[in-house]
Design an enzyme around this catalytic site. Structure first.
Site, PDB file in Angstrom:
ATOM      1  N   ASP A  79       0.816  -1.222   0.000  1.00 54.01           N
ATOM      2  CA  ASP A  79       0.000   0.000   0.000  1.00 54.01           C
ATOM      3  C   ASP A  79       0.850   1.275   0.000  1.00 54.01           C
ATOM      4  OD1 ASP A  79      -2.839  -1.211   0.453  1.00 54.01           O
ATOM      5  OD2 ASP A  79      -1.512  -2.236   1.837  1.00 54.01           O
ATOM      6  N   HIS A 104      -7.021  -4.158  -0.749  1.00 54.39           N
ATOM      7  CA  HIS A 104      -7.160  -3.521   0.568  1.00 54.39           C
ATOM      8  C   HIS A 104      -7.564  -2.070   0.297  1.00 54.39           C
ATOM      9  CE1 HIS A 104      -6.510  -2.279   4.638  1.00 54.39           C
ATOM     10  NE2 HIS A 104      -5.262  -1.862   4.517  1.00 54.39           N
ATOM     11  N   ASP A 187      -9.070  -3.847   9.138  1.00 55.42           N
ATOM     12  CA  ASP A 187      -7.710  -4.346   8.930  1.00 55.42           C
ATOM     13  C   ASP A 187      -6.710  -3.603   9.828  1.00 55.42           C
ATOM     14  OD1 ASP A 187      -6.409  -6.231   6.915  1.00 55.42           O
ATOM     15  OD2 ASP A 187      -5.084  -4.478   6.852  1.00 55.42           O
TER      16      ASP A 187
HETATM   17  P1  NDP Z   1       4.078  -7.636  -1.183  1.00 60.91           P
HETATM   18  O1  NDP Z   1       4.963  -6.902  -0.243  1.00 60.91           O
HETATM   19  O2  NDP Z   1       4.203  -9.129  -1.174  1.00 60.91           O
HETATM   20  O3  NDP Z   1       4.331  -7.086  -2.671  1.00 60.91           O
HETATM   21  C1  NDP Z   1       5.487  -7.357  -3.310  1.00 60.91           C
HETATM   22  C2  NDP Z   1       5.324  -6.987  -4.768  1.00 60.91           C
HETATM   23  O4  NDP Z   1       5.200  -5.575  -4.891  1.00 60.91           O
HETATM   24  C3  NDP Z   1       6.504  -7.408  -5.582  1.00 60.91           C
HETATM   25  O5  NDP Z   1       6.074  -7.769  -6.857  1.00 60.91           O
HETATM   26  C4  NDP Z   1       7.326  -6.139  -5.611  1.00 60.91           C
HETATM   27  O6  NDP Z   1       8.122  -6.110  -6.740  1.00 60.91           O
HETATM   28  C5  NDP Z   1       6.246  -5.086  -5.724  1.00 60.91           C
HETATM   29  N1  NDP Z   1       6.673  -3.786  -5.247  1.00 60.91           N
HETATM   30  C6  NDP Z   1       7.070  -3.457  -3.998  1.00 60.91           C
HETATM   31  N2  NDP Z   1       7.379  -2.141  -3.916  1.00 60.91           N
HETATM   32  C7  NDP Z   1       7.171  -1.649  -5.160  1.00 60.91           C
HETATM   33  C8  NDP Z   1       7.332  -0.355  -5.720  1.00 60.91           C
HETATM   34  N3  NDP Z   1       7.720   0.682  -4.993  1.00 60.91           N
HETATM   35  N4  NDP Z   1       7.062  -0.217  -7.029  1.00 60.91           N
HETATM   36  C9  NDP Z   1       6.655  -1.256  -7.780  1.00 60.91           C
HETATM   37  N5  NDP Z   1       6.483  -2.505  -7.298  1.00 60.91           N
HETATM   38  C10 NDP Z   1       6.745  -2.691  -6.009  1.00 60.91           C
HETATM   39  O7  NDP Z   1       2.580  -7.159  -0.986  1.00 60.91           O
HETATM   40  P2  NDP Z   1       1.311  -8.007  -0.542  1.00 60.91           P
HETATM   41  O8  NDP Z   1       1.042  -9.066  -1.546  1.00 60.91           O
HETATM   42  O9  NDP Z   1       1.427  -8.358   0.903  1.00 60.91           O
HETATM   43  O10 NDP Z   1       0.172  -6.875  -0.619  1.00 60.91           O
HETATM   44  C11 NDP Z   1      -0.393  -6.491  -1.847  1.00 60.91           C
HETATM   45  C12 NDP Z   1      -1.751  -5.883  -1.582  1.00 60.91           C
HETATM   46  O11 NDP Z   1      -2.592  -6.878  -1.009  1.00 60.91           O
HETATM   47  C13 NDP Z   1      -1.732  -4.727  -0.574  1.00 60.91           C
HETATM   48  O12 NDP Z   1      -2.695  -3.800  -0.959  1.00 60.91           O
HETATM   49  C14 NDP Z   1      -2.143  -5.412   0.729  1.00 60.91           C
HETATM   50  O13 NDP Z   1      -2.741  -4.525   1.665  1.00 60.91           O
HETATM   51  C15 NDP Z   1      -3.147  -6.415   0.212  1.00 60.91           C
HETATM   52  N6  NDP Z   1      -3.365  -7.564   1.080  1.00 60.91           N
HETATM   53  C16 NDP Z   1      -2.304  -8.272   1.560  1.00 60.91           C
HETATM   54  C17 NDP Z   1      -2.515  -9.386   2.359  1.00 60.91           C
HETATM   55  C18 NDP Z   1      -1.365 -10.222   2.831  1.00 60.91           C
HETATM   56  O14 NDP Z   1      -1.610 -11.273   3.427  1.00 60.91           O
HETATM   57  N7  NDP Z   1      -0.109  -9.879   2.583  1.00 60.91           N
HETATM   58  C19 NDP Z   1      -3.874  -9.792   2.762  1.00 60.91           C
HETATM   59  C20 NDP Z   1      -4.919  -9.012   2.130  1.00 60.91           C
HETATM   60  C21 NDP Z   1      -4.657  -7.928   1.347  1.00 60.91           C
HETATM   61  P3  NDP Z   1       9.650  -5.630  -6.772  1.00 60.91           P
HETATM   62  O15 NDP Z   1      10.107  -5.419  -5.369  1.00 60.91           O
HETATM   63  O16 NDP Z   1      10.334  -6.719  -7.510  1.00 60.91           O
HETATM   64  O17 NDP Z   1       9.546  -4.395  -7.544  1.00 60.91           O
END
Ligand code: NDP
Length: 326
Positions: A79, A104, A187
């Site tokens: 986020d 989210h 959340d």
């Molecule tokens: P992650 O931290 O796992 O996301 C990682 C991904 O995001 C990678 O592909 C990474 O790629 C990319 N990323 C990170 N920073 C950047 C950036 N600055 N620019 C571009 N890409 C970026 O996230 P989640 O999967 O945990 O969360 C994703 C969404 O899902 C959020 O909105 C979260 O609130 C929601 N959510 C998460 C849950 C969970 O269990 N984790 C549960 C329910 C909802 P790279 O670093 O290679 O660029």
């Protein structure tokens, strides 16, 4: 609540779905969508996660290109990164009639991104982390998700979002309509109130025992590391928190529980909960978070230092060594 019968894959079969981000959620969403026959393009900057998506056989492109190729965009990056990535790489590629989906509500609830007027917007928020989303799907079941249609410009936003929910496996469990504002508040409240309360409860129990002379490793195991408590919570998720004690506990256990239930948390804890919720609702928390982020998250270093120094953490390290696990 929506179930399998309420959703159809036909509603998204002509769509190209851009899964932006290939982390905890993105990897699971992408795999389930593909296995449900949906055309997926993964959007990721050139980083480790991109290599993982390529290795898993996905059509993987820079974020802006993935968005331009898609009619549905799922934003699955942290986020904190939404504002910048949305403004520079997503907004320019959105076209009238596209469906934009968040997992989210944070970025919309706190107006961190401003969406165009001519697209569908929905929240599809899994109430689970990524691995079980994938695992349950492959086993033929699914996990709970919340859904909110925020903007419906095409008249098909709900059907499209339910189609996605079905393809990821959510309708196998159930998809509950919950407003984006509520989902965000719930959340954040869980993170800020319930999680610290539980961590402090485990730590307090452990420290009382050890200070009274108990061996730390068995104390840690009995309080939580055996996994028994975790299994009870899993059982309680469907049975009910009180009911699981009723069903699984011996009379001695039930007597002990009822003797102290309701006596260990003073009214100040409830007041603190109300204060935390108020701060989430009125924007105080998000303002504080922005200041913390701008300063490079100094509190997170304090947190790491504090939990690493805690006797409970050191005991957990010792227990892992006994098990021969790193
Ligand atoms: P992650 O931290 O796992 O996301 C990682 C991904 O995001 C990678 O592909 C990474 O790629 C990319 N990323 C990170 N920073 C950047 C950036 N600055 N620019 C571009 N890409 C970026 O996230 P989640 O999967 O945990 O969360 C994703 C969404 O899902 C959020 O909105 C979260 O609130 C929601 N959510 C998460 C849950 C969970 O269990 N984790 C549960 C329910 C909802 P790279 O670093 O290679 O660029």
């Amino acid at each position: 609540m929506y179930f399998e019968k309420d959703a159809s894959l036909h509603d998204i079969q002509d769509e190209v779905v851009a899964v932006v981000g290939y982390g905890i959620q993105g990897k699971a969403f992408a795999a389930n969508l593909r296995d449900s026959g949906v055309t997926v393009v993964v959007g990721n900057r050139d980083d480790d996660y991109r290599a993982a998506a390529v290795a898993d056989g996905f059509d993987t492109r820079p974020i802006a290109e993935a968005v331009a190729a898609a009619s549905t965009v799922l934003l699955l990056i942290p986020d904190e990164a939404h504002q910048e990535v949305y403004g520079t790489q997503i907004a320019p590629g959105l076209r009238a009639g596209d469906l934009f989906v968040l997992a989210h509500g944070f970025s919309l609830r706190y107006r961190r991104i401003a969406l165009p007027q001519d697209i569908d917007v929905a929240l599809l928020a899994p109430k689970m982390f990524g691995k079980p989303i994938r695992q349950r799907y492959t086993e033929g079941s699914g996990v709970l998700a919340f859904l909110d249609v925020v903007e419906d410009r095409t008249g098909r936003a709900l059907r499209r979002t339910l189609g996605l929910a079905k393809a990821v496996g959510f309708t196998r469990y159930g998809v509950l309509p919950v407003s984006l504002a509520t989902e965000t508040e719930l959340d954040l409240f869980q993170e800020q109130f319930l999680t610290p309360l539980l961590l402090d409860a485990f730590r307090t129990a452990f420290e009382v025992l050890v200070e009274a002379g108990c061996d730390p490793v068995p104390a840690l195991l009995d309080m939580h590391a055996s996994g028994e408590m975790a299994e009870m919570m899993v059982e309680a998720a469907t049975t009910g928190l009180y009911e699981v004690i009723e069903e699984q506990g011996s009379p001695t256990c039930r007597f002990g529980v009822q003797k102290y239930l309701g006596t260990l948390l003073g009214p100040e804890v409830r007041d603190k909960g109300a204060q935390i919720l108020a701060g989430i609702r009125n924007g105080d928390f998000v303002a504080e978070l922005s200041r913390e982020a701008q300063a490079g998250y100094p509190s997170l270093a304090d947190y790491e230092a504090a939990y690493k120094a805690a006797a409970m953490t050191r005991t957990h390290d010792a227990y892992r060594a006994i098990l021969g696990r790193p």
